[in-house]
Scaffold this motif. Structure first.
Motif, PDB file in Angstrom:
ATOM      1  N   HIS A  24     -10.082 -51.480  23.335  1.00  0.00           N
ATOM      2  CA  HIS A  24      -8.642 -51.195  23.229  1.00  0.00           C
ATOM      3  C   HIS A  24      -7.957 -52.231  22.349  1.00  0.00           C
ATOM      4  O   HIS A  24      -6.835 -52.649  22.624  1.00  0.00           O
ATOM      5  CB  HIS A  24      -7.999 -51.183  24.619  1.00  0.00           C
ATOM      6  N   LYS A  64      -3.334 -49.685  32.214  1.00  0.00           N
ATOM      7  CA  LYS A  64      -4.455 -50.203  33.015  1.00  0.00           C
ATOM      8  C   LYS A  64      -4.697 -51.692  32.797  1.00  0.00           C
ATOM      9  O   LYS A  64      -5.385 -52.320  33.581  1.00  0.00           O
ATOM     10  CB  LYS A  64      -5.721 -49.366  32.869  1.00  0.00           C
ATOM     11  N   SER A 102      -2.374 -40.242  27.789  1.00  0.00           N
ATOM     12  CA  SER A 102      -3.506 -40.655  28.630  1.00  0.00           C
ATOM     13  C   SER A 102      -4.187 -39.502  29.359  1.00  0.00           C
ATOM     14  O   SER A 102      -3.545 -38.532  29.763  1.00  0.00           O
ATOM     15  CB  SER A 102      -3.031 -41.697  29.630  1.00  0.00           C
ATOM     16  N   PHE A 103      -5.474 -39.649  29.556  1.00  0.00           N
ATOM     17  CA  PHE A 103      -6.325 -38.653  30.231  1.00  0.00           C
ATOM     18  C   PHE A 103      -6.061 -38.628  31.742  1.00  0.00           C
ATOM     19  O   PHE A 103      -5.960 -37.572  32.353  1.00  0.00           O
ATOM     20  CB  PHE A 103      -7.787 -39.004  29.941  1.00  0.00           C
ATOM     21  N   ALA A 128     -13.294 -41.873  21.995  1.00  0.00           N
ATOM     22  CA  ALA A 128     -13.998 -42.012  23.280  1.00  0.00           C
ATOM     23  C   ALA A 128     -15.352 -41.315  23.221  1.00  0.00           C
ATOM     24  O   ALA A 128     -16.132 -41.369  24.166  1.00  0.00           O
ATOM     25  CB  ALA A 128     -13.142 -41.426  24.401  1.00  0.00           C
ATOM     26  N   TYR A 140     -16.201 -51.564  28.266  1.00  0.00           N
ATOM     27  CA  TYR A 140     -15.205 -51.510  29.344  1.00  0.00           C
ATOM     28  C   TYR A 140     -15.878 -51.755  30.694  1.00  0.00           C
ATOM     29  O   TYR A 140     -15.377 -52.493  31.534  1.00  0.00           O
ATOM     30  CB  TYR A 140     -14.478 -50.160  29.331  1.00  0.00           C
ATOM     31  N   ARG A 146     -19.061 -53.702  35.851  1.00  0.00           N
ATOM     32  CA  ARG A 146     -19.700 -52.534  36.482  1.00  0.00           C
ATOM     33  C   ARG A 146     -21.158 -52.436  36.074  1.00  0.00           C
ATOM     34  O   ARG A 146     -21.523 -52.847  34.969  1.00  0.00           O
ATOM     35  CB  ARG A 146     -18.968 -51.260  36.060  1.00  0.00           C
ATOM     36  N   TYR A 164      -8.589 -42.274  39.966  1.00  0.00           N
ATOM     37  CA  TYR A 164      -9.431 -42.355  38.764  1.00  0.00           C
ATOM     38  C   TYR A 164      -9.494 -43.795  38.262  1.00  0.00           C
ATOM     39  O   TYR A 164     -10.558 -44.343  38.006  1.00  0.00           O
ATOM     40  CB  TYR A 164      -8.857 -41.414  37.704  1.00  0.00           C
ATOM     41  N   HIS A 165      -8.340 -44.437  38.134  1.00  0.00           N
ATOM     42  CA  HIS A 165      -8.315 -45.797  37.603  1.00  0.00           C
ATOM     43  C   HIS A 165      -8.789 -46.837  38.611  1.00  0.00           C
ATOM     44  O   HIS A 165      -9.200 -47.932  38.240  1.00  0.00           O
ATOM     45  CB  HIS A 165      -6.920 -46.143  37.067  1.00  0.00           C
ATOM     46  N   HIS A 174     -18.858 -42.391  34.109  1.00  0.00           N
ATOM     47  CA  HIS A 174     -17.686 -42.126  33.266  1.00  0.00           C
ATOM     48  C   HIS A 174     -17.977 -41.049  32.209  1.00  0.00           C
ATOM     49  O   HIS A 174     -17.079 -40.307  31.820  1.00  0.00           O
ATOM     50  CB  HIS A 174     -17.240 -43.426  32.588  1.00  0.00           C
ATOM     51  N   LYS A 178     -15.304 -38.135  32.480  1.00  0.00           N
ATOM     52  CA  LYS A 178     -14.339 -38.009  31.393  1.00  0.00           C
ATOM     53  C   LYS A 178     -14.959 -37.579  30.062  1.00  0.00           C
ATOM     54  O   LYS A 178     -14.600 -36.548  29.517  1.00  0.00           O
ATOM     55  CB  LYS A 178     -13.604 -39.335  31.193  1.00  0.00           C
TER      56      LYS A 178
HETATM   57  P1  ADP Z   1      -7.521 -43.171  30.290  1.00  0.00           P
HETATM   58  O1  ADP Z   1      -8.864 -42.608  30.573  1.00  0.00           O
HETATM   59  O2  ADP Z   1      -7.020 -44.141  31.229  1.00  0.00           O
HETATM   60  O3  ADP Z   1      -6.519 -42.262  29.726  1.00  0.00           O
HETATM   61  P2  ADP Z   1      -8.156 -44.390  27.909  1.00  0.00           P
HETATM   62  O4  ADP Z   1      -8.036 -43.132  27.133  1.00  0.00           O
HETATM   63  O5  ADP Z   1      -7.408 -45.595  27.462  1.00  0.00           O
HETATM   64  O6  ADP Z   1      -7.830 -44.216  29.313  1.00  0.00           O
HETATM   65  O7  ADP Z   1      -9.675 -44.758  28.084  1.00  0.00           O
HETATM   66  C1  ADP Z   1     -10.189 -45.247  26.950  1.00  0.00           C
HETATM   67  C2  ADP Z   1     -11.554 -45.669  27.029  1.00  0.00           C
HETATM   68  O8  ADP Z   1     -11.727 -46.725  27.958  1.00  0.00           O
HETATM   69  C3  ADP Z   1     -12.528 -44.633  27.509  1.00  0.00           C
HETATM   70  O9  ADP Z   1     -12.799 -43.694  26.542  1.00  0.00           O
HETATM   71  C4  ADP Z   1     -13.703 -45.505  27.787  1.00  0.00           C
HETATM   72  O10 ADP Z   1     -14.300 -45.917  26.616  1.00  0.00           O
HETATM   73  C5  ADP Z   1     -13.014 -46.661  28.452  1.00  0.00           C
HETATM   74  N1  ADP Z   1     -12.981 -46.438  29.889  1.00  0.00           N
HETATM   75  C6  ADP Z   1     -11.937 -46.126  30.667  1.00  0.00           C
HETATM   76  N2  ADP Z   1     -12.315 -46.025  31.955  1.00  0.00           N
HETATM   77  C7  ADP Z   1     -13.636 -46.296  31.967  1.00  0.00           C
HETATM   78  C8  ADP Z   1     -14.655 -46.367  32.972  1.00  0.00           C
HETATM   79  N3  ADP Z   1     -14.368 -46.132  34.246  1.00  0.00           N
HETATM   80  N4  ADP Z   1     -15.917 -46.672  32.591  1.00  0.00           N
HETATM   81  C9  ADP Z   1     -16.224 -46.900  31.312  1.00  0.00           C
HETATM   82  N5  ADP Z   1     -15.331 -46.861  30.329  1.00  0.00           N
HETATM   83  C10 ADP Z   1     -14.058 -46.557  30.646  1.00  0.00           C
END
Ligand code: ADP
Ligand code: NI
Length: 217
Positions: A24, A64, A102-103, A128, A140, A146, A164-165, A174, A178
């Motif tokens: 990020h 986050k 955001s997702f 992503a 991340y 993790r 989720y977060h 992940h 996602k």
């Molecule tokens: P959100 O999913 O919160 O909308 P982002 O789009 O900022 O967040 O997430 C961006 C990136 O951060 C993801 O594509 C991934 O690369 C990383 N990320 C977020 N959550 C996780 C997770 N739980 N495990 C691994 N990577 C993560």
């Protein structure tokens, strides 16, 4: 053509994201900016300034990394854009992108999206996926301490953005929670086409990962 507003925004974002987690940081923003300009080239009726500002400012204060504070990003962007004497309409359109990109576990898809949000959201989602997406996910995961994978912990369909977060599941989960869902949520034709290629790459990677996990390859 780069206007003074865009080059000032680039300098501001670089400085603001100094030392950020590698998934990020400024380089993520630069990639999203490039993806967004690529998609914009195939879309009629989108405002280039708003697309560029949205791409450049979308993670200016990601909730986050700021105790879940959803207001901080739009606030910092507004303060900066006011300083730059941007029009109120442009500021509001940029804030709208930051608020809604955001997702959040897939629970944020009900709003009416502007074409500029559609483009920037696709550009962010592309980063992503694919080789870069894999690097970002593991970085991340490492940042959050993790583990890669645990066969006993299955992927989860989270009830809401908070759950989720709050999850501390292994990074491989992940991909299922996602990353592999993104290709069917793309907004634009170009975004969808690019996502399909990057999605295939994730699948190849996962096949190899599990074969190696079992000592089969
Ligand atoms: P959100 O999913 O919160 O909308 P982002 O789009 O900022 O967040 O997430 C961006 C990136 O951060 C993801 O594509 C991934 O690369 C990383 N990320 C977020 N959550 C996780 C997770 N739980 N495990 C691994 N990577 C993560
Ligand atoms: Ni982003």
């Amino acid at each position: 053509m780069t206007t003074p507003l865009i080059s000032n925004t680039i300098s501001f974002v670089k400085q603001q994201l100094e030392g950020a987690e590698a998934g990020h940081d400024w380089w993520h923003i630069e990639r999203v900016h490039k993806n967004a300009l690529n998609i914009l080239g195939h879309e009629k009726n989108a405002n280039r300034t708003i697309v560029e500002l949205g791409a450049l400012l979308h993670d200016i204060a990601d909730a986050k990394f700021h105790d879940g504070d959803e207001e901080k990003g739009p606030e910092i962007a507004r303060g900066f854009l006011l300083q730059q004497k941007a029009e109120e309409e442009v500021i509001q359109a940029t804030e709208f992108i930051i608020r809604n990109i955001s997702f959040k576990g897939g629970k944020n898809d009900g709003i009416e999206k502007s074409i500029e949000l559609k483009i920037v959201q696709d550009a962010d989602r592309l980063d992503a996926l694919g080789a870069i997406g894999i690097a970002r996910a593991f970085n991340y995961g490492g940042f959050k301490n993790r583990i890669f994978y645990d066969p006993a912990i299955s992927p989860t369909d989270y009830a809401d953005a908070k759950a989720y977060h709050g999850s501390s599941a292994p990074t491989i989960n992940h991909f299922y929670e996602k990353l592999l869902l993104l290709k069917d949520r793309m907004n634009t034709k170009t975004g969808k086409r690019l996502a399909e290629d990057r999605h295939r790459f994730l699948q190849i990677y996962l096949d190899q990962f599990f074969a190696e996990w079992e000592g089969k390859k």
